[in-house]
Write a protein that holds these residues in place. Structure first.
Motif, PDB file in Angstrom:
ATOM      1  N   LEU A   1     -82.970  35.233 139.111  1.00 17.37           N
ATOM      2  CA  LEU A   1     -83.540  36.280 138.260  1.00 17.37           C
ATOM      3  C   LEU A   1     -84.114  37.434 139.074  1.00 17.37           C
ATOM      4  CD1 LEU A   1     -85.285  34.170 135.473  1.00 17.37           C
ATOM      5  CD2 LEU A   1     -83.122  35.407 135.356  1.00 17.37           C
ATOM      6  N   GLY A   2     -83.861  37.436 140.378  1.00 15.88           N
ATOM      7  CA  GLY A   2     -84.260  38.566 141.200  1.00 15.88           C
ATOM      8  C   GLY A   2     -85.634  38.479 141.805  1.00 15.88           C
ATOM      9  N   ASP A   3     -86.312  37.345 141.692  1.00 19.43           N
ATOM     10  CA  ASP A   3     -87.644  37.202 142.277  1.00 19.43           C
ATOM     11  C   ASP A   3     -87.550  36.620 143.682  1.00 19.43           C
ATOM     12  OD1 ASP A   3     -88.947  38.263 140.127  1.00 19.43           O
ATOM     13  OD2 ASP A   3     -89.368  36.337 139.174  1.00 19.43           O
ATOM     14  N   ALA A   4     -88.583  36.863 144.461  1.00 21.63           N
ATOM     15  CA  ALA A   4     -88.677  36.302 145.806  1.00 21.63           C
ATOM     16  C   ALA A   4     -89.409  34.969 145.736  1.00 21.63           C
ATOM     17  CB  ALA A   4     -89.420  37.259 146.731  1.00 21.63           C
ATOM     18  N   VAL A   5     -88.849  33.959 146.373  1.00 14.20           N
ATOM     19  CA  VAL A   5     -89.425  32.613 146.346  1.00 14.20           C
ATOM     20  C   VAL A   5     -89.759  32.197 147.771  1.00 14.20           C
ATOM     21  CG1 VAL A   5     -89.084  30.204 145.677  1.00 14.20           C
ATOM     22  CG2 VAL A   5     -88.067  32.031 144.311  1.00 14.20           C
ATOM     23  N   GLY A   6     -90.951  31.641 147.945  1.00 12.66           N
ATOM     24  CA  GLY A   6     -91.358  31.100 149.231  1.00 12.66           C
ATOM     25  C   GLY A   6     -91.810  29.661 149.077  1.00 12.66           C
ATOM     26  N   LEU A   7     -92.090  29.018 150.198  1.00 11.52           N
ATOM     27  CA  LEU A   7     -92.462  27.599 150.186  1.00 11.52           C
ATOM     28  C   LEU A   7     -93.573  27.353 151.189  1.00 11.52           C
ATOM     29  CD1 LEU A   7     -91.706  24.526 149.426  1.00 11.52           C
ATOM     30  CD2 LEU A   7     -90.453  24.577 151.591  1.00 11.52           C
ATOM     31  N   ILE A   8     -94.538  26.529 150.779  1.00 10.32           N
ATOM     32  CA  ILE A   8     -95.532  25.973 151.698  1.00 10.32           C
ATOM     33  C   ILE A   8     -95.579  24.475 151.439  1.00 10.32           C
ATOM     34  CG2 ILE A   8     -97.966  25.868 152.341  1.00 10.32           C
ATOM     35  CD1 ILE A   8     -98.236  28.777 151.567  1.00 10.32           C
ATOM     36  N   ALA A   9     -95.237  23.679 152.438  1.00  7.21           N
ATOM     37  CA  ALA A   9     -95.371  22.225 152.354  1.00  7.21           C
ATOM     38  C   ALA A   9     -96.630  21.839 153.122  1.00  7.21           C
ATOM     39  CB  ALA A   9     -94.147  21.536 152.935  1.00  7.21           C
ATOM     40  N   PHE A  10     -97.451  20.990 152.526  1.00  2.00           N
ATOM     41  CA  PHE A  10     -98.744  20.699 153.138  1.00  2.00           C
ATOM     42  C   PHE A  10     -99.128  19.251 152.876  1.00  2.00           C
ATOM     43  CE2 PHE A  10     -99.679  21.672 148.781  1.00  2.00           C
ATOM     44  CZ  PHE A  10    -100.780  20.905 148.443  1.00  2.00           C
ATOM     45  N   ALA A  11    -100.050  18.775 153.689  1.00  2.00           N
ATOM     46  CA  ALA A  11    -100.733  17.500 153.465  1.00  2.00           C
ATOM     47  C   ALA A  11    -102.184  17.743 153.887  1.00  2.00           C
ATOM     48  CB  ALA A  11    -100.070  16.370 154.235  1.00  2.00           C
ATOM     49  N   ASP A  12    -102.606  17.144 155.023  1.00  2.18           N
ATOM     50  CA  ASP A  12    -103.931  17.485 155.538  1.00  2.18           C
ATOM     51  C   ASP A  12    -103.909  18.801 156.299  1.00  2.18           C
ATOM     52  OD1 ASP A  12    -102.289  16.346 157.410  1.00  2.18           O
ATOM     53  OD2 ASP A  12    -103.869  15.235 158.431  1.00  2.18           O
ATOM     54  N   GLY A  13    -102.742  19.375 156.442  1.00  3.00           N
ATOM     55  CA  GLY A  13    -102.543  20.692 157.041  1.00  3.00           C
ATOM     56  C   GLY A  13    -101.220  21.248 156.557  1.00  3.00           C
ATOM     57  N   VAL A  14    -100.921  22.463 156.954  1.00  2.00           N
ATOM     58  CA  VAL A  14     -99.656  23.088 156.571  1.00  2.00           C
ATOM     59  C   VAL A  14     -98.548  22.520 157.454  1.00  2.00           C
ATOM     60  CG1 VAL A  14     -98.391  25.258 156.439  1.00  2.00           C
ATOM     61  CG2 VAL A  14    -100.793  25.174 155.759  1.00  2.00           C
ATOM     62  N   ARG A  15     -97.479  22.033 156.836  1.00  2.00           N
ATOM     63  CA  ARG A  15     -96.408  21.360 157.574  1.00  2.00           C
ATOM     64  C   ARG A  15     -95.125  22.177 157.648  1.00  2.00           C
ATOM     65  NH1 ARG A  15     -95.578  15.489 155.358  1.00  2.00           N
ATOM     66  NH2 ARG A  15     -94.536  15.295 157.380  1.00  2.00           N
ATOM     67  N   ALA A  16     -94.896  23.059 156.699  1.00  2.00           N
ATOM     68  CA  ALA A  16     -93.689  23.891 156.716  1.00  2.00           C
ATOM     69  C   ALA A  16     -93.942  25.127 155.871  1.00  2.00           C
ATOM     70  CB  ALA A  16     -92.482  23.118 156.181  1.00  2.00           C
ATOM     71  N   VAL A  17     -93.364  26.251 156.299  1.00  2.00           N
ATOM     72  CA  VAL A  17     -93.525  27.515 155.589  1.00  2.00           C
ATOM     73  C   VAL A  17     -92.180  28.225 155.550  1.00  2.00           C
ATOM     74  CG1 VAL A  17     -94.630  29.783 155.565  1.00  2.00           C
ATOM     75  CG2 VAL A  17     -95.951  27.775 156.245  1.00  2.00           C
ATOM     76  N   VAL A  18     -91.818  28.721 154.381  1.00  2.00           N
ATOM     77  CA  VAL A  18     -90.660  29.603 154.224  1.00  2.00           C
ATOM     78  C   VAL A  18     -91.170  30.873 153.563  1.00  2.00           C
ATOM     79  CG1 VAL A  18     -88.386  29.928 153.181  1.00  2.00           C
ATOM     80  CG2 VAL A  18     -89.071  27.655 153.985  1.00  2.00           C
ATOM     81  N   ASN A  19     -91.025  31.992 154.235  1.00  2.00           N
ATOM     82  CA  ASN A  19     -91.517  33.252 153.691  1.00  2.00           C
ATOM     83  C   ASN A  19     -90.736  33.642 152.436  1.00  2.00           C
ATOM     84  OD1 ASN A  19     -93.543  33.794 155.627  1.00  2.00           O
ATOM     85  ND2 ASN A  19     -91.990  34.476 157.080  1.00  2.00           N
ATOM     86  N   PRO A  20     -91.404  34.277 151.473  1.00  2.00           N
ATOM     87  CA  PRO A  20     -90.721  34.637 150.217  1.00  2.00           C
ATOM     88  C   PRO A  20     -89.568  35.608 150.447  1.00  2.00           C
ATOM     89  CG  PRO A  20     -93.109  34.760 149.966  1.00  2.00           C
ATOM     90  CD  PRO A  20     -92.842  34.591 151.428  1.00  2.00           C
TER      91      PRO A  20
END
Length: 453
Positions: free
Chosen positions: A287-306
């Protein structure tokens, strides 16, 4: 290295050795002389046979496999052997393929002609996601008479990434198609259905007065209305909890058995959350939106910029496929802090976590005001369909009654958790594994249709 044929030949020569022992005694020869003669001759033949075998180090062995497979999809692994020598190589190879890849075979027998090659293949059907490294291949080359063989082990490097399966792909495509018809590709004409100007046109009797553009009307000398569409290029940030509460095993929605073992196929709650995250990524980028991801537990484990391009689904899957639950308390405050740094402008934060009352009250609820000051928050929880089934059963025994009471209490606890989150301003979707992806997509589309971002 001796072969089975050498052992069979030795067994076949045993009567001959016995006859020579009796015959040698008649000529005054020691018994051990007659006994050893066939053995020595056979060993000499085996030595000659081994010397005539092509040395494994002179053969080139390669392995070809897909770089990426989705869980439960089938791929093919191919072994290729090249023989640059002037002699035919009869060989067997054994590959140390990880058991979780479920190769139909790990061994192959090949005949590589002189200055030629041969190949064999096996099917792979992974039963676990993650990154798998290929390693050692053992090659054994038989001599011309198959009495002896030469063997060597070498490392043939390679990796295979097994991605989450995106079981809700059909649901995502259905929601995307419906959304494109209603809000994605045509102008909005009703209240709350658009925030971004698409065009100006003449007024008609069906248009609302609030859509009249008075400046354009003054210039044109006739009523002109604004045609609006839902704003595109908005940001959706998916926060996937991988703490201890996401390690609980839940059954698949279709009740399939795990391969041939006859056991219920269960997956961690985290895997079901991944499926919903991937489905939402497909719908939002479509639909044309930017999607990002943050995977976390007791800290941030993975990041994908939007980002909003067609490769974003692959990037999100690449960040998720090696993620496993960790036995640590989830730090939602740290995850929200990372989200605020990545998305200073207003965005939709989709938090996929567990809604059990105790961990929710201890970690998620105190951190929510930090995110709600700047963003809209949608919380998604994966409920256990087995607990819901226990709550619906009619008890036949005392054990059934206790189980029903515990299940009813657990469901009431989840409802209280959802109500507390809604009171502070979050939108909550709590659904079983088979329904979560679709309901999250519906909630996201509803936000866009209402122009709440």
């Amino acid at each position: 290295m001796p072969t089975w044929r050498l052992a069979a030949t030795a067994a076949g020569l045993a009567p001959v050795a016995g006859g020579l022992t009796w015959g040698g005694a008649a000529f005054g020869l020691p018994w051990w002389t007659a006994t050893l003669l066939p053995s020595v001759a056979l060993l000499a033949l085996a030595g000659v046979d081994a010397a005539r075998a092509v040395h494994p180090s002179r053969l080139s062995v390669t392995r070809t496999a897909p770089e990426v497979l989705r869980l439960a999809d089938q791929g093919e692994l191919v072994w290729r052997v090249t023989n640059p020598t002037a002699r035919t190589a009869r060989l067997r190879l054994a590959d140390a393929v990880a058991p979780s890849l479920r190769a139909t075979r790990r061994r192959a027998a090949l005949v590589a002609p002189a200055r030629g090659g041969a190949q064999a293949a096996t099917a792979l059907r992974p039963e676990r996601r993650g990154r798998f490294a290929f390693g050692e291949v053992t090659v054994r080359v038989d001599g011309p008479w198959s009495l002896a063989a030469r063997q060597a082990t070498r490392v043939v490097a390679g990796t295979l990434a097994v991605y989450p399966p995106l079981r809700s792909r059909a649901v995502a495509e259905q929601r995307l198609g419906q959304a494109r018809l209603t809000i994605g590709l045509r102008a909005a004409s009703g209240p709350g259905e658009g925030t971004e100007l698409e065009s100006l046109r003449d007024y008609t009797r069906d248009d609302a007065f609030r859509h009249i553009d008075w400046a354009a009307t003054a210039r044109a000398g006739k009523p002109i209305v604004r045609t609006l569409r839902p704003e595109r290029h908005q940001t959706v940030l998916v926060l996937v909890d991988s703490g201890r509460t996401m390690a609980g095993q839940l059954a698949l929605p279709d009740g399939r058995a795990r391969l041939s073992r006859g056991e219920p196929w269960t997956l961690p709650r985290l895997d079901h959350a991944m499926d919903a995250a991937l489905a939402l990524t497909r719908v939002a980028t479509g639909l044309g939106d930017a999607v990002g991801l943050i995977a976390f537990a007791d800290g941030v484990r993975a990041v994908v910029n939007p980002r909003g391009d067609s490769q974003q689904l692959r990037r999100v899957a690449d960040a998720l496929y090696r993620l496993e639950p960790v036995l640590a308390e989830s730090d939602h405050r740290r995850a929200f802090g990372e989200a605020l740094q990545r998305c200073p402008r207003r965005a939709l934060l989709v938090v996929l976590t567990e809604l059990a009352e105790e961990p929710m009250a201890a970690t998620l609820l105190p951190a929510l005001p930090l995110a709600l000051r700047h963003h809209m928050v949608l919380v998604g929880g994966v409920s256990d369909p087995e607990v819901a089934a226990w709550a619906r059963t009619v008890p036949a025994h005392a054990d059934d009654a206790y189980r029903k009471a515990a299940a009813t209490a657990a469901l009431a606890e989840r409802r209280r958790s959802a109500a507390r989150l809604r009171r502070v301003g979050a939108t909550v979707v709590d659904a079983a594994p088979g329904d979560l992806a679709g309901r999250l997509a519906d909630a996201y589309i509803g936000v866009k249709r209402a122009g709440r971002l």
